[in-house]
Scaffold this active site. Structure first.
Site, PDB file in Angstrom:
ATOM      1  N   HIS A 160      -7.953   5.695  -7.990  1.00 29.24           N
ATOM      2  CA  HIS A 160      -9.334   5.617  -7.517  1.00 29.24           C
ATOM      3  C   HIS A 160      -9.389   4.984  -6.127  1.00 29.24           C
ATOM      4  CE1 HIS A 160     -10.332   6.196 -11.795  1.00 29.24           C
ATOM      5  NE2 HIS A 160     -11.477   6.683 -11.341  1.00 29.24           N
ATOM      6  N   LYS A 164     -12.882   0.114  -6.108  1.00 30.23           N
ATOM      7  CA  LYS A 164     -13.021  -0.006  -7.569  1.00 30.23           C
ATOM      8  C   LYS A 164     -12.528  -1.382  -8.029  1.00 30.23           C
ATOM      9  CE  LYS A 164     -12.297   2.432 -11.923  1.00 30.23           C
ATOM     10  NZ  LYS A 164     -13.701   2.197 -12.321  1.00 30.23           N
TER      11      LYS A 164
HETATM   12  N1  LIG Z   1     -18.762   6.800 -16.505  1.00 32.27           N
HETATM   13  C1  LIG Z   1     -18.662   7.512 -15.381  1.00 32.27           C
HETATM   14  O1  LIG Z   1     -18.681   8.764 -15.391  1.00 32.27           O
HETATM   15  C2  LIG Z   1     -18.551   6.794 -14.081  1.00 32.27           C
HETATM   16  C3  LIG Z   1     -18.567   5.431 -14.073  1.00 32.27           C
HETATM   17  N2  LIG Z   1     -18.562   4.739 -12.902  1.00 32.27           N
HETATM   18  C4  LIG Z   1     -18.715   3.292 -13.022  1.00 32.27           C
HETATM   19  O2  LIG Z   1     -20.024   2.958 -12.561  1.00 32.27           O
HETATM   20  C5  LIG Z   1     -20.016   1.639 -12.027  1.00 32.27           C
HETATM   21  C6  LIG Z   1     -20.595   1.643 -10.630  1.00 32.27           C
HETATM   22  O3  LIG Z   1     -19.752   2.354  -9.762  1.00 32.27           O
HETATM   23  P1  LIG Z   1     -20.117   2.538  -8.208  1.00 32.27           P
HETATM   24  O4  LIG Z   1     -21.436   3.226  -8.067  1.00 32.27           O
HETATM   25  O5  LIG Z   1     -18.919   3.117  -7.565  1.00 32.27           O
HETATM   26  O6  LIG Z   1     -20.268   0.998  -7.778  1.00 32.27           O
HETATM   27  P2  LIG Z   1     -21.176   0.359  -6.631  1.00 32.27           P
HETATM   28  O7  LIG Z   1     -20.683  -1.035  -6.464  1.00 32.27           O
HETATM   29  O8  LIG Z   1     -21.226   1.275  -5.450  1.00 32.27           O
HETATM   30  O9  LIG Z   1     -22.658   0.339  -7.281  1.00 32.27           O
HETATM   31  C7  LIG Z   1     -23.103  -0.557  -8.241  1.00 32.27           C
HETATM   32  C8  LIG Z   1     -24.520  -0.925  -7.872  1.00 32.27           C
HETATM   33  O10 LIG Z   1     -25.104  -1.689  -8.932  1.00 32.27           O
HETATM   34  C9  LIG Z   1     -25.777  -2.777  -8.340  1.00 32.27           C
HETATM   35  N3  LIG Z   1     -25.999  -3.865  -9.260  1.00 32.27           N
HETATM   36  C10 LIG Z   1     -25.126  -4.780  -9.718  1.00 32.27           C
HETATM   37  N4  LIG Z   1     -25.735  -5.675 -10.516  1.00 32.27           N
HETATM   38  C11 LIG Z   1     -27.034  -5.308 -10.571  1.00 32.27           C
HETATM   39  C12 LIG Z   1     -28.185  -5.840 -11.213  1.00 32.27           C
HETATM   40  N5  LIG Z   1     -28.130  -6.936 -11.993  1.00 32.27           N
HETATM   41  N6  LIG Z   1     -29.380  -5.217 -11.048  1.00 32.27           N
HETATM   42  C13 LIG Z   1     -29.455  -4.108 -10.289  1.00 32.27           C
HETATM   43  N7  LIG Z   1     -28.402  -3.566  -9.629  1.00 32.27           N
HETATM   44  C14 LIG Z   1     -27.214  -4.157  -9.773  1.00 32.27           C
HETATM   45  C15 LIG Z   1     -24.881  -3.162  -7.168  1.00 32.27           C
HETATM   46  O11 LIG Z   1     -25.527  -4.025  -6.270  1.00 32.27           O
HETATM   47  P3  LIG Z   1     -24.640  -5.091  -5.417  1.00 32.27           P
HETATM   48  O12 LIG Z   1     -23.785  -4.273  -4.511  1.00 32.27           O
HETATM   49  O13 LIG Z   1     -25.672  -5.930  -4.741  1.00 32.27           O
HETATM   50  O14 LIG Z   1     -23.826  -5.857  -6.431  1.00 32.27           O
HETATM   51  C16 LIG Z   1     -24.569  -1.789  -6.601  1.00 32.27           C
HETATM   52  O15 LIG Z   1     -25.606  -1.334  -5.752  1.00 32.27           O
HETATM   53  C17 LIG Z   1     -18.553   1.158 -12.132  1.00 32.27           C
HETATM   54  O16 LIG Z   1     -18.393   0.423 -13.322  1.00 32.27           O
HETATM   55  C18 LIG Z   1     -17.772   2.473 -12.203  1.00 32.27           C
HETATM   56  O17 LIG Z   1     -16.531   2.341 -12.806  1.00 32.27           O
HETATM   57  C19 LIG Z   1     -18.512   5.365 -11.693  1.00 32.27           C
HETATM   58  C20 LIG Z   1     -18.462   6.722 -11.638  1.00 32.27           C
HETATM   59  C21 LIG Z   1     -18.465   7.554 -12.818  1.00 32.27           C
HETATM   60  O1  LIG Z   2     -15.329   3.571 -10.331  1.00 34.48           O
HETATM   61  C1  LIG Z   2     -15.311   4.821 -10.180  1.00 34.48           C
HETATM   62  O2  LIG Z   2     -15.462   5.353  -9.086  1.00 34.48           O
HETATM   63  C2  LIG Z   2     -15.129   5.649 -11.379  1.00 34.48           C
HETATM   64  N1  LIG Z   2     -15.144   5.064 -12.530  1.00 34.48           N
HETATM   65  C3  LIG Z   2     -15.006   5.664 -13.799  1.00 34.48           C
HETATM   66  C4  LIG Z   2     -13.768   5.135 -14.476  1.00 34.48           C
HETATM   67  O3  LIG Z   2     -13.562   3.901 -14.471  1.00 34.48           O
HETATM   68  O4  LIG Z   2     -13.008   5.923 -15.046  1.00 34.48           O
HETATM   69  C5  LIG Z   2     -15.115   7.163 -13.763  1.00 34.48           C
HETATM   70  C6  LIG Z   2     -14.618   7.834 -12.522  1.00 34.48           C
HETATM   71  O5  LIG Z   2     -13.247   8.062 -12.627  1.00 34.48           O
HETATM   72  C7  LIG Z   2     -14.999   7.113 -11.243  1.00 34.48           C
END
Ligand SMILES: NC(=O)C1=CN([C@@H]2O[C@H](COP(=O)(O)OP(=O)(O)OC[C@H]3O[C@@H](n4cnc5c(N)ncnc54)[C@H](OP(=O)(O)O)[C@@H]3O)[C@@H](O)[C@H]2O)C=CC1
Ligand SMILES: O=C(O)C1=N[C@H](C(=O)O)C[C@H](O)C1
Length: 272
Positions: A160, A164
């Site tokens: 990734h 991450k």
């Molecule tokens: N299941 C799936 O298919 C996928 C899962 N993911 C997962 O999703 C999560 C997010 O990934 P990603 O978008 O890359 O991460 P980012 O860090 O880009 O985004 C997370 C966002 O959530 C915000 N946030 C954190 N705490 C709070 C809160 N208490 N209230 C409101 N907003 C909050 C962060 O703000 P701040 O920056 O201020 O902390 C940030 O804007 C990860 O756990 C990732 O592994 C990602 C892609 C696919």
């Molecule tokens: O953090 C990410 O970006 C992603 N998180 C998920 C994971 O932990 O597997 C899904 C995806 O691969 C992207």
């Protein structure tokens, strides 16, 4: 826009996935963005959610008031961080709405709190919301069942982007669970997540994990089944985050007609 559109809240609206979700909700028939939430004291509070996501203004300002948003909505799309997701699970349960959780890296304690909230909310949680990865999980379970642990070793490799924060990825763990299910064993007792120094030979029947981080890689996963003189590799490449966002919207629409409970993407996709 129609009266019957499902009203969705995107939490973590300014994040990589939050912005992608806003764009996909905007482009998908049958759903509409009701609110966009960020943490208190985020510099994005008050900004237009559409502008944040590169759509231009859509008249929905980012706020830090999740409960106010949830009580007027039907679902929340949550790709944030474990502590935030646990808090949102409690609020989604109060509001009795659908909570789609993509957040990874949750502890056993977080998981227990989310499952408790699922007594009142309809929770769909998965380490990966894409169709391709969930199919890969089914194929992994089948391969692990067919190939004896006496002759075949299972290793899961993931890569990734450099931002991450959790490892192994939620997807790698999902695939590990699928392999363990195929072998009818528990993943917790058989997983090897770290190797360093003089490790000795590989213990038979373990499921190994290897983690790579760098650049802007969206998500690469391989399940390698290694035997004597041959290997079978099952793999998935994500090149665009919209695959996760489309899966999350499909999960919300599916959850709308379910009873309160804890569900996975396998339930949504009919692969269970
Ligand atoms: N299941 C799936 O298919 C996928 C899962 N993911 C997962 O999703 C999560 C997010 O990934 P990603 O978008 O890359 O991460 P980012 O860090 O880009 O985004 C997370 C966002 O959530 C915000 N946030 C954190 N705490 C709070 C809160 N208490 N209230 C409101 N907003 C909050 C962060 O703000 P701040 O920056 O201020 O902390 C940030 O804007 C990860 O756990 C990732 O592994 C990602 C892609 C696919
Ligand atoms: O953090 C990410 O970006 C992603 N998180 C998920 C994971 O932990 O597997 C899904 C995806 O691969 C992207």
């Amino acid at each position: 826009m129609s009266e019957t559109d499902m009203k969705l809240v995107v939490v973590g609206a300014a994040g990589r996935m939050g912005q992608t979700l806003i764009r996909i909700v905007h482009a998908t028939a049958g759903v509409r963005l009701h609110a966009a939430i960020e943490r208190s004291n985020s510099p994005f509070i008050g900004r237009d959610a559409g502008e944040l996501a590169g759509l231009g203004p859509i008249g929905i300002p980012v706020t830090d008031k999740p409960l106010e948003a949830f009580v007027e909505a039907e679902g929340v799309l949550d790709f944030t961080a474990p502590a935030a997701t646990v808090e949102f699970a409690g609020l989604a349960a109060q509001a009795r709405i659908v909570h789609v959780i993509g957040t990874t890296g949750c502890s056993a304690d977080d998981e227990a709190k989310i499952r408790a909230a699922a007594r009142h909310a309809r929770v769909v949680k998965s380490g990966n919301m894409s169709l391709g990865v969930n199919l890969l999980g089914v194929l992994t379970e089948t391969a692990a069942r067919a190939l004896s642990p006496a002759d075949w070793d299972i290793e899961i490799l993931e890569m990734h982007h450099k931002h991450k924060v959790d490892a192994p990825s939620g997807t790698a763990l999902l695939l590990g669970e699928a392999a363990a299910k195929g072998r009818r064993i528990g993943l917790a007792e058989h997983a090897v997540k770290v190797r360093d120094g003089h490790t000795g030979p590989r213990p038979q029947g373990t499921i190994g994990f290897a983690t790579l981080r760098g650049g802007s890689v969206v998500g690469e996963h391989s399940v390698i089944l290694a035997g004597e003189g041959e290997t079978v590799t099952l793999s998935h490449s994500a090149t665009d985050r919209s695959i996760f966002a489309r899966g999350a919207v499909a999960a919300a629409l599916w959850g709308r007609s379910q009873k309160p409970g804890f569900y996975s993407m396998l339930d949504v996709l009919g692969l269970n």
